[in-house]
Design a protein around this motif. Structure first.
Motif, PDB file in Angstrom:
ATOM      1  N   HIS A  89      22.641  27.107  30.698  1.00 11.03           N
ATOM      2  CA  HIS A  89      23.446  28.326  30.578  1.00 11.03           C
ATOM      3  C   HIS A  89      23.606  28.759  29.125  1.00 11.03           C
ATOM      4  N   SER A  90      23.873  27.813  28.224  1.00 11.23           N
ATOM      5  CA  SER A  90      24.073  28.168  26.817  1.00 11.23           C
ATOM      6  C   SER A  90      23.893  26.941  25.943  1.00 11.23           C
ATOM      7  N   THR A  91      23.663  27.200  24.663  1.00 13.20           N
ATOM      8  CA  THR A  91      23.602  26.136  23.667  1.00 13.20           C
ATOM      9  C   THR A  91      24.481  26.525  22.485  1.00 13.20           C
ATOM     10  N   SER A  92      24.919  25.529  21.752  1.00  9.00           N
ATOM     11  CA  SER A  92      25.779  25.795  20.596  1.00  9.00           C
ATOM     12  C   SER A  92      25.727  24.596  19.665  1.00  9.00           C
ATOM     13  N   VAL A  93      26.526  24.659  18.628  1.00  5.87           N
ATOM     14  CA  VAL A  93      26.591  23.579  17.653  1.00  5.87           C
ATOM     15  C   VAL A  93      28.037  23.446  17.191  1.00  5.87           C
ATOM     16  N   GLY A  94      28.417  22.247  16.738  1.00  5.95           N
ATOM     17  CA  GLY A  94      29.796  22.009  16.351  1.00  5.95           C
ATOM     18  C   GLY A  94      30.315  22.944  15.278  1.00  5.95           C
ATOM     19  N   ALA A  95      29.439  23.415  14.410  1.00  9.44           N
ATOM     20  CA  ALA A  95      29.848  24.315  13.322  1.00  9.44           C
ATOM     21  C   ALA A  95      30.416  25.636  13.840  1.00  9.44           C
ATOM     22  N   ALA A  96      30.191  25.951  15.127  1.00  8.61           N
ATOM     23  CA  ALA A  96      30.742  27.187  15.698  1.00  8.61           C
ATOM     24  C   ALA A  96      32.261  27.149  15.780  1.00  8.61           C
ATOM     25  N   VAL A  97      32.839  25.966  15.689  1.00 10.87           N
ATOM     26  CA  VAL A  97      34.294  25.802  15.764  1.00 10.87           C
ATOM     27  C   VAL A  97      34.841  25.587  14.360  1.00 10.87           C
ATOM     28  N   GLN A  98      35.246  26.659  13.708  1.00  9.84           N
ATOM     29  CA  GLN A  98      35.871  26.586  12.382  1.00  9.84           C
ATOM     30  C   GLN A  98      35.011  25.831  11.358  1.00  9.84           C
ATOM     31  N   GLY A  99      33.690  25.885  11.521  1.00  9.09           N
ATOM     32  CA  GLY A  99      32.808  25.162  10.627  1.00  9.09           C
ATOM     33  C   GLY A  99      32.559  23.732  11.045  1.00  9.09           C
ATOM     34  N   SER A 100      33.489  23.152  11.796  1.00 12.57           N
ATOM     35  CA  SER A 100      33.392  21.805  12.368  1.00 12.57           C
ATOM     36  C   SER A 100      34.611  21.590  13.249  1.00 12.57           C
ATOM     37  N   PRO A 101      34.465  20.891  14.379  1.00  9.45           N
ATOM     38  CA  PRO A 101      35.651  20.575  15.186  1.00  9.45           C
ATOM     39  C   PRO A 101      36.724  19.834  14.403  1.00  9.45           C
ATOM     40  N   ILE A 102      36.306  19.050  13.416  1.00  8.36           N
ATOM     41  CA  ILE A 102      37.287  18.328  12.592  1.00  8.36           C
ATOM     42  C   ILE A 102      38.187  19.308  11.845  1.00  8.36           C
ATOM     43  N   ASN A 103      37.618  20.402  11.355  1.00 15.47           N
ATOM     44  CA  ASN A 103      38.420  21.397  10.633  1.00 15.47           C
ATOM     45  C   ASN A 103      39.501  21.994  11.525  1.00 15.47           C
ATOM     46  N   ALA A 104      39.179  22.189  12.811  1.00 13.96           N
ATOM     47  CA  ALA A 104      40.167  22.730  13.743  1.00 13.96           C
ATOM     48  C   ALA A 104      41.331  21.757  13.912  1.00 13.96           C
ATOM     49  N   VAL A 105      41.028  20.468  13.981  1.00 12.91           N
ATOM     50  CA  VAL A 105      42.091  19.474  14.119  1.00 12.91           C
ATOM     51  C   VAL A 105      42.925  19.397  12.837  1.00 12.91           C
ATOM     52  N   VAL A 106      42.269  19.505  11.683  1.00 10.42           N
ATOM     53  CA  VAL A 106      43.000  19.542  10.416  1.00 10.42           C
ATOM     54  C   VAL A 106      43.985  20.703  10.417  1.00 10.42           C
ATOM     55  N   TRP A 107      43.500  21.880  10.822  1.00  6.83           N
ATOM     56  CA  TRP A 107      44.372  23.056  10.849  1.00  6.83           C
ATOM     57  C   TRP A 107      45.582  22.808  11.740  1.00  6.83           C
ATOM     58  N   LEU A 108      45.361  22.249  12.921  1.00 10.24           N
ATOM     59  CA  LEU A 108      46.469  22.067  13.847  1.00 10.24           C
ATOM     60  C   LEU A 108      47.444  21.000  13.346  1.00 10.24           C
ATOM     61  N   ALA A 109      46.930  19.903  12.801  1.00  7.51           N
ATOM     62  CA  ALA A 109      47.820  18.860  12.287  1.00  7.51           C
ATOM     63  C   ALA A 109      48.728  19.407  11.189  1.00  7.51           C
ATOM     64  N   ASN A 110      48.173  20.230  10.319  1.00  7.71           N
ATOM     65  CA  ASN A 110      48.978  20.792   9.233  1.00  7.71           C
ATOM     66  C   ASN A 110      49.923  21.881   9.725  1.00  7.71           C
ATOM     67  N   THR A 111      49.465  22.676  10.684  1.00  8.28           N
ATOM     68  CA  THR A 111      50.332  23.705  11.259  1.00  8.28           C
ATOM     69  C   THR A 111      51.518  23.077  11.969  1.00  8.28           C
ATOM     70  N   LEU A 112      51.263  22.052  12.783  1.00  8.31           N
ATOM     71  CA  LEU A 112      52.349  21.375  13.488  1.00  8.31           C
ATOM     72  C   LEU A 112      53.255  20.628  12.519  1.00  8.31           C
ATOM     73  N   GLY A 113      52.644  20.067  11.457  1.00  6.93           N
ATOM     74  CA  GLY A 113      53.451  19.347  10.480  1.00  6.93           C
ATOM     75  C   GLY A 113      54.501  20.226   9.832  1.00  6.93           C
ATOM     76  N   LYS A 114      54.152  21.473   9.574  1.00  5.60           N
ATOM     77  CA  LYS A 114      55.114  22.412   8.997  1.00  5.60           C
ATOM     78  C   LYS A 114      56.270  22.694   9.955  1.00  5.60           C
TER      79      LYS A 114
END
Length: 266
Positions: free
Chosen positions: A192-217
């Motif tokens: 159906h489709s193909t993709s790569v991890g970089a499609a998520v904020q440059g890396s899925p790890i970056n998305a988790v970083v964003w959320l950890a810092n957002t929640l931390g505030k």
């Protein structure tokens, strides 16, 4: 919005979830609603689920891809809370009888072995705190009629959380290139489709970083054992009785989701 109106909207969304029905968009009815109001509404909606016996087991990150951000007119992710009542398994599949207007998306899940307390979290911190990553499906669902949502609507609706399913495959993020790892999504045996991890904020790890810092505030830490859904790497895909989806992440493995039953809005 007043505290009473926020509570009313949260209760309204909870009742719609419980009764498997849709509501008119909140932004349509309350044009002055802010994103801050929407997060307060979502907290009330989730609190009702907790009062009914569920527990918080993690978080999800949404609105991570540019096409979805363009659609909603917002240029940063949002988040919702995962509860024990949202868990599905590969063995049991996904019961659509409990859903309204579901759509599936494939992504990467992080499972923590240590607390992760922001702000100030880095990608290295996320990797060190992660026990393992797994391919997964999130089946999002909206209590908003016809998916006619803007950011205020989806945030209030707990980031359109439905259910999720983790694959049995587990990988060490220290040994995987999550940015370049490819994902292939099959529907009923056809690609159906193909993709790569970089499609998520440059890396899925970056998305988790964003959320950890957002929640931390906000004074909300991640706790050991929590699950974090890092954001879709596939297009949203409507699902129906008999469908089977398989996502494969290079170097990691597969997640398989079988669907049965009928959603309330066909």
């Amino acid at each position: 919005m007043s505290p009473d109106l926020i509570q009313h909207c949260g209760d309204e969304l909870y009742d719609a979830w419980l009764e498997r029905r849709v509501l008119a968009p909140l932004l349509e009815r309350f044009p002055d609603i802010s994103t801050q109001d929407s997060y307060a509404i979502s907290l009330r909606m989730v609190a009702r689920r907790v009062l009914a016996g569920e527990t918080i087991i993690g978080k999800k990150i949404g609105v991570t891809s540019k096409p979805v951000q363009d659609m909603l007119g917002v240029y940063e992710p949002d988040f919702g809370q995962l509860t024990s009542g949202m868990v599905c398994t590969e063995a049991d599949g996904v019961d659509l009888n409990q859903m309204i207007q579901p759509k599936a998306e494939a992504e990467l899940a992080f499972v923590l072995e240590r607390d992760l307390v922001g702000p100030g979290i880095t990608a290295t911190d996320v990797i060190r705190a992660t026990a393992y990553v797994s391919p997964c499906f999130e089946i999002v669902d909206s209590r908003i009629r016809d998916w006619k949502i803007k950011i205020q609507d989806t945030v209030a609706d707990n980031a359109s959380c439905g259910v999720f399913l983790l694959g049995n495959a587990k990988g060490d993020p220290r040994k995987l290139d999550l940015q370049l790892a490819g994902m292939a999504l099959q529907r009923n045996g056809a690609l159906h489709s193909t993709s790569v991890g970089a499609a998520v904020q440059g890396s899925p790890i970056n998305a988790v970083v964003w959320l950890a810092n957002t929640l931390g505030k906000l004074g909300l830490p991640f706790r050991a054992g929590e699950i974090i859904l890092s954001g879709s790497q596939s297009p949203l895909l409507p699902v129906a009785d008999g469908d089977e989806l398989v996502c494969t992440i290079g170097g990691l493995g597969q997640c398989r989701a079988r669907f049965h039953g009928k959603a309330s809005v066909a």
